[in-house]
Structure formats: C-alpha cells, structure tokens
Motif scaffolding. Structure first.
Motif, PDB file in Angstrom:
ATOM      1  N   ASN A 172     -31.576  27.963 -11.800  1.00 56.08           N
ATOM      2  CA  ASN A 172     -30.814  27.947 -10.547  1.00 56.08           C
ATOM      3  C   ASN A 172     -29.951  26.697 -10.430  1.00 56.08           C
ATOM      4  OD1 ASN A 172     -29.964  29.075  -8.117  1.00 56.08           O
ATOM      5  ND2 ASN A 172     -31.589  28.082  -6.932  1.00 56.08           N
ATOM      6  N   LEU A 173     -29.269  26.365 -11.532  1.00 58.40           N
ATOM      7  CA  LEU A 173     -28.425  25.175 -11.590  1.00 58.40           C
ATOM      8  C   LEU A 173     -26.950  25.569 -11.602  1.00 58.40           C
ATOM      9  CD1 LEU A 173     -30.365  23.187 -14.336  1.00 58.40           C
ATOM     10  CD2 LEU A 173     -30.280  22.636 -11.892  1.00 58.40           C
ATOM     11  N   THR A 174     -26.131  24.704 -11.043  1.00 62.67           N
ATOM     12  CA  THR A 174     -24.681  24.890 -11.049  1.00 62.67           C
ATOM     13  C   THR A 174     -24.060  23.889 -12.018  1.00 62.67           C
ATOM     14  OG1 THR A 174     -24.679  25.595  -8.744  1.00 62.67           O
ATOM     15  CG2 THR A 174     -22.581  24.840  -9.655  1.00 62.67           C
ATOM     16  N   PRO A 175     -23.258  24.321 -12.984  1.00 59.04           N
ATOM     17  CA  PRO A 175     -22.621  23.362 -13.897  1.00 59.04           C
ATOM     18  C   PRO A 175     -21.590  22.518 -13.154  1.00 59.04           C
ATOM     19  CG  PRO A 175     -21.718  25.555 -14.248  1.00 59.04           C
ATOM     20  CD  PRO A 175     -22.852  25.719 -13.274  1.00 59.04           C
ATOM     21  N   ILE A 176     -21.619  21.219 -13.400  1.00 60.58           N
ATOM     22  CA  ILE A 176     -20.667  20.272 -12.828  1.00 60.58           C
ATOM     23  C   ILE A 176     -19.635  19.861 -13.867  1.00 60.58           C
ATOM     24  CG2 ILE A 176     -20.400  18.014 -11.712  1.00 60.58           C
ATOM     25  CD1 ILE A 176     -21.879  20.044 -10.015  1.00 60.58           C
ATOM     26  N   ARG A 177     -20.097  19.555 -15.061  1.00 61.24           N
ATOM     27  CA  ARG A 177     -19.233  19.195 -16.182  1.00 61.24           C
ATOM     28  C   ARG A 177     -19.794  19.799 -17.459  1.00 61.24           C
ATOM     29  NH1 ARG A 177     -16.212  18.128 -12.547  1.00 61.24           N
ATOM     30  NH2 ARG A 177     -15.536  16.046 -11.895  1.00 61.24           N
ATOM     31  N   VAL A 178     -18.920  20.356 -18.289  1.00 64.54           N
ATOM     32  CA  VAL A 178     -19.311  20.865 -19.605  1.00 64.54           C
ATOM     33  C   VAL A 178     -18.340  20.305 -20.633  1.00 64.54           C
ATOM     34  CG1 VAL A 178     -19.612  22.878 -21.084  1.00 64.54           C
ATOM     35  CG2 VAL A 178     -20.297  23.002 -18.677  1.00 64.54           C
ATOM     36  N   VAL A 198     -22.273  26.945  -4.307  1.00 60.38           N
ATOM     37  CA  VAL A 198     -20.843  27.232  -4.448  1.00 60.38           C
ATOM     38  C   VAL A 198     -20.577  28.738  -4.389  1.00 60.38           C
ATOM     39  CG1 VAL A 198     -20.312  25.131  -5.739  1.00 60.38           C
ATOM     40  CG2 VAL A 198     -21.034  27.188  -6.977  1.00 60.38           C
ATOM     41  N   ALA A 199     -21.528  29.481  -3.856  1.00 58.02           N
ATOM     42  CA  ALA A 199     -21.430  30.941  -3.739  1.00 58.02           C
ATOM     43  C   ALA A 199     -21.513  31.619  -5.112  1.00 58.02           C
ATOM     44  CB  ALA A 199     -20.171  31.369  -2.995  1.00 58.02           C
ATOM     45  N   ASP A 200     -20.617  31.276  -6.006  1.00 54.15           N
ATOM     46  CA  ASP A 200     -20.636  31.871  -7.345  1.00 54.15           C
ATOM     47  C   ASP A 200     -19.913  30.930  -8.299  1.00 54.15           C
ATOM     48  OD1 ASP A 200     -21.204  33.663  -9.321  1.00 54.15           O
ATOM     49  OD2 ASP A 200     -19.580  35.054  -8.845  1.00 54.15           O
ATOM     50  N   TRP A 201     -20.322  30.947  -9.548  1.00 54.97           N
ATOM     51  CA  TRP A 201     -19.664  30.100 -10.535  1.00 54.97           C
ATOM     52  C   TRP A 201     -19.623  30.824 -11.883  1.00 54.97           C
ATOM     53  CZ3 TRP A 201     -22.620  29.251 -14.787  1.00 54.97           C
ATOM     54  CH2 TRP A 201     -24.014  29.259 -14.632  1.00 54.97           C
ATOM     55  N   HIS A 202     -18.690  30.374 -12.721  1.00 59.85           N
ATOM     56  CA  HIS A 202     -18.566  30.849 -14.097  1.00 59.85           C
ATOM     57  C   HIS A 202     -18.109  29.682 -14.955  1.00 59.85           C
ATOM     58  CE1 HIS A 202     -18.680  35.084 -12.732  1.00 59.85           C
ATOM     59  NE2 HIS A 202     -17.960  34.634 -11.717  1.00 59.85           N
ATOM     60  N   PHE A 240      -9.352  25.662 -23.918  1.00 56.29           N
ATOM     61  CA  PHE A 240      -9.853  25.077 -22.683  1.00 56.29           C
ATOM     62  C   PHE A 240     -11.319  25.454 -22.467  1.00 56.29           C
ATOM     63  CE2 PHE A 240      -5.345  25.727 -22.304  1.00 56.29           C
ATOM     64  CZ  PHE A 240      -4.870  24.573 -21.675  1.00 56.29           C
ATOM     65  N   THR A 241     -12.080  24.480 -22.002  1.00 58.71           N
ATOM     66  CA  THR A 241     -13.417  24.702 -21.462  1.00 58.71           C
ATOM     67  C   THR A 241     -13.296  24.527 -19.954  1.00 58.71           C
ATOM     68  OG1 THR A 241     -14.370  23.701 -23.454  1.00 58.71           O
ATOM     69  CG2 THR A 241     -15.839  24.011 -21.567  1.00 58.71           C
ATOM     70  N   VAL A 242     -13.690  25.538 -19.200  1.00 59.77           N
ATOM     71  CA  VAL A 242     -13.423  25.568 -17.764  1.00 59.77           C
ATOM     72  C   VAL A 242     -14.663  25.944 -16.971  1.00 59.77           C
ATOM     73  CG1 VAL A 242     -11.861  26.413 -15.961  1.00 59.77           C
ATOM     74  CG2 VAL A 242     -11.115  26.420 -18.335  1.00 59.77           C
ATOM     75  N   ILE A 243     -14.891  25.244 -15.862  1.00 56.66           N
ATOM     76  CA  ILE A 243     -15.870  25.657 -14.855  1.00 56.66           C
ATOM     77  C   ILE A 243     -15.098  26.118 -13.636  1.00 56.66           C
ATOM     78  CG2 ILE A 243     -17.759  24.951 -13.346  1.00 56.66           C
ATOM     79  CD1 ILE A 243     -18.456  22.795 -15.392  1.00 56.66           C
ATOM     80  N   MET A 244     -15.441  27.313 -13.142  1.00 56.06           N
ATOM     81  CA  MET A 244     -14.755  27.882 -11.974  1.00 56.06           C
ATOM     82  C   MET A 244     -15.761  28.118 -10.863  1.00 56.06           C
ATOM     83  SD  MET A 244     -12.468  30.801 -13.873  1.00 56.06           S
ATOM     84  CE  MET A 244     -11.374  30.365 -15.250  1.00 56.06           C
ATOM     85  N   TYR A 245     -15.383  27.764  -9.628  1.00 57.54           N
ATOM     86  CA  TYR A 245     -16.195  28.046  -8.457  1.00 57.54           C
ATOM     87  C   TYR A 245     -15.490  29.058  -7.570  1.00 57.54           C
ATOM     88  CZ  TYR A 245     -18.950  23.778  -9.431  1.00 57.54           C
ATOM     89  OH  TYR A 245     -19.748  22.822  -9.994  1.00 57.54           O
ATOM     90  N   SER A 246     -16.269  29.834  -6.844  1.00 59.09           N
ATOM     91  CA  SER A 246     -15.709  30.834  -5.959  1.00 59.09           C
ATOM     92  C   SER A 246     -14.851  30.210  -4.863  1.00 59.09           C
ATOM     93  CB  SER A 246     -16.832  31.644  -5.311  1.00 59.09           C
ATOM     94  OG  SER A 246     -16.333  32.510  -4.321  1.00 59.09           O
ATOM     95  N   ASN A 247     -13.761  30.888  -4.511  1.00 56.62           N
ATOM     96  CA  ASN A 247     -12.921  30.447  -3.402  1.00 56.62           C
ATOM     97  C   ASN A 247     -13.578  30.673  -2.049  1.00 56.62           C
ATOM     98  OD1 ASN A 247     -10.466  29.296  -4.381  1.00 56.62           O
ATOM     99  ND2 ASN A 247      -9.847  31.315  -5.105  1.00 56.62           N
ATOM    100  N   HIS A 248     -14.716  31.370  -2.025  1.00 59.92           N
ATOM    101  CA  HIS A 248     -15.414  31.656  -0.773  1.00 59.92           C
ATOM    102  C   HIS A 248     -16.619  30.738  -0.627  1.00 59.92           C
ATOM    103  CE1 HIS A 248     -12.923  35.184  -0.283  1.00 59.92           C
ATOM    104  NE2 HIS A 248     -13.272  35.592  -1.493  1.00 59.92           N
ATOM    105  N   ASN A 249     -16.931  30.304   0.587  1.00 59.50           N
ATOM    106  CA  ASN A 249     -18.126  29.504   0.838  1.00 59.50           C
ATOM    107  C   ASN A 249     -19.382  30.369   0.657  1.00 59.50           C
ATOM    108  OD1 ASN A 249     -16.830  27.064   1.466  1.00 59.50           O
ATOM    109  ND2 ASN A 249     -16.329  27.839   3.503  1.00 59.50           N
TER     110      ASN A 249
END
Length: 249
Positions: A172-178, A198-202, A240-249
């Motif tokens: 149940n962790l959210t990536p901050i930096r990869v 962050v609602a959702d991440w990829h 590119f290595t990318v972390i994306m967070y949802s635009n929704h809260n």
C-alpha cells in the motif's frame, strides 16, 4: 497514516531543452518542480516538470555544479533544493538542481551514497524528497535531497520493474521517485515510496515522449516525477521513467 496530496491547478512538462535555454521553461505563474538531464556533452538535454499552484514560490535553478561546489552554490541562492539530477561533462560529474525560495522545510543535499547510505538518510522526521543515480567505476552511486519533515520514506533498491510493482501494491505504498540504471545489460530500479493518498497512481519506464503524453491522457493524470535517459542501443533515442498521479483527489 496517509498524507493527502492535492493535484496542481495546472502543469506542463518539457523535454529536449537545450542546456543554454533552461530559463525558457521558467514561465510566469509556474513553479519548476523537476529537472532531469540526459545525454552527454553535445547531446546533453534537459526535461522538466512545472506546476501552477497558489503559493508565493519563486523557482530558480543551478546548472552543472561540481560536487565540491554544491554547498556553497546552494547557500548563495538562499533557496532550498527540491530536485537534483546529474551526469558527466567531459568525464567530470556535474549536478543541476531546481530550488524554491519559500518557507518550506529545511533541505540538505547528500552525494556519493551507496544503497546502504541512501537508506540511512530516512527517519520519522526526515524524508527523501528527490534523488538521482549515477555510475562511478561501474558502481551505482546516489545523490539525494532530504527534507526535515514527517516521514518516513521507504527505499527499495536494485529491483526489477516487476519486483518494484509488487512491493508497492502489496504494501500500500505510493511511489515518489523512481530511478533506473543498467548493470550487466539488465535494467534495475531504485525507488522512494511513501504512504500518500493520491487516489490513483501509475509508473512506467522506457516510454517515448508521445507515449508519455498518451499515458497521461488515458489515466487522466499529471506527471509527479520524470526521469530521462538515452538507451545503450541508440544514443539518440530518449526514454522516460514517469510517475503519474490522478487529477482527482
């Protein structure tokens, strides 16, 4: 406990930035939150992420600073580092940083770390806000920015993409930096994660610029982290290595 992170009011990301023109992405009302350098010498370019937020942040940057000059140059700015990236110029390691002049938490930059040293930076009152990986004599080394604020960060070092994904989801962790690096023809990853809502991440690796844009659109997401590299097979190809967070809260 999970901390909530609010999406920025607006954002943009850029790449193929000539080293002489980083200032061109410093647009009014936008705050530079990430710089990433890729390529060497004449093929050196930068990528960036900028946010528009309701704050009095003033963004500045330092470019191509030798490790021995980092502390003095940072101190002269009167700002706190929030992003660090590094590569070699004529076989000499240089770092570039994004900094903010704001009332944020105190930050400190550490360099020449191995995996154990990176882990030792974290505590209940310290978090790793950014880091970069570089190779010295065939061995991965790290430079990191540590914030004095409630943590802790969780570091997962030298894992495959599949191993990292499983570790993040199962815990149940959210990536901050990869950050990725190649060793013996194998691509490994080191990541910093936290328990953030962050609602959702990829997260993705080995994307070209068009696919980054497609993934952002498909996921209705904004780019939280971006790292860039040229492939060993094609030094002109940018990935590119990318972390994306949802635009929704």
């Amino acid at each position: 406990m999970k901390f909530s992170r609010k999406p920025p009011a607006s954002w943009f990301w850029s790449h193929d930035i000539d080293p002489a023109h980083i200032h061109d992405v410093m647009m009014p009302g936008m705050h530079l939150v990430r710089l990433s350098v890729y390529g060497n010498d004449k093929r050196r370019r930068f990528a960036s992420i900028s946010y528009a937020e309701e704050s009095e942040i003033k963004s500045i940057y330092l470019q191509d600073i030798a490790v021995t000059d980092l502390d003095d140059n940072i101190a002269r700015t009167g700002a706190r580092p929030i992003s660090i990236t590094g590569n070699k110029i004529k076989d000499q390691l240089r770092f570039s940083l994004a900094l903010h002049k704001d009332p944020g938490p105190k930050t400190t930059v550490y360099t020449d770390l191995n995996e154990a040293g990176l882990n030792q930076l974290i505590s209940p009152q310290h978090r790793i806000s950014d880091f970069t990986v570089y190779i010295v004599d065939g061995t991965p080394k790290y430079a990191a920015i540590v914030e004095e604020c409630p943590g802790p960060s969780i570091v997962r070092a030298r894992v495959s993409a599949a191993e990292l994904e499983v570790h993040l989801r199962d815990n149940n962790l959210t990536p901050i930096r990869v950050r990725g690096f190649s060793e013996g023809g194998i691509r490994y990853f080191t990541a910093v994660a936290e328990r953030v809502d962050v609602a959702d991440w990829h997260w993705y690796d080995n994307l070209d610029s068009d696919t980054v844009a497609q993934k952002l659109d498909a996921n209705n997401a904004y780019p939280f982290d971006l790292d860039t590299y040229r492939t060993e097979d094609d030094v002109h190809a940018v990935r590119f290595t990318v972390i994306m967070y949802s635009n929704h809260n």
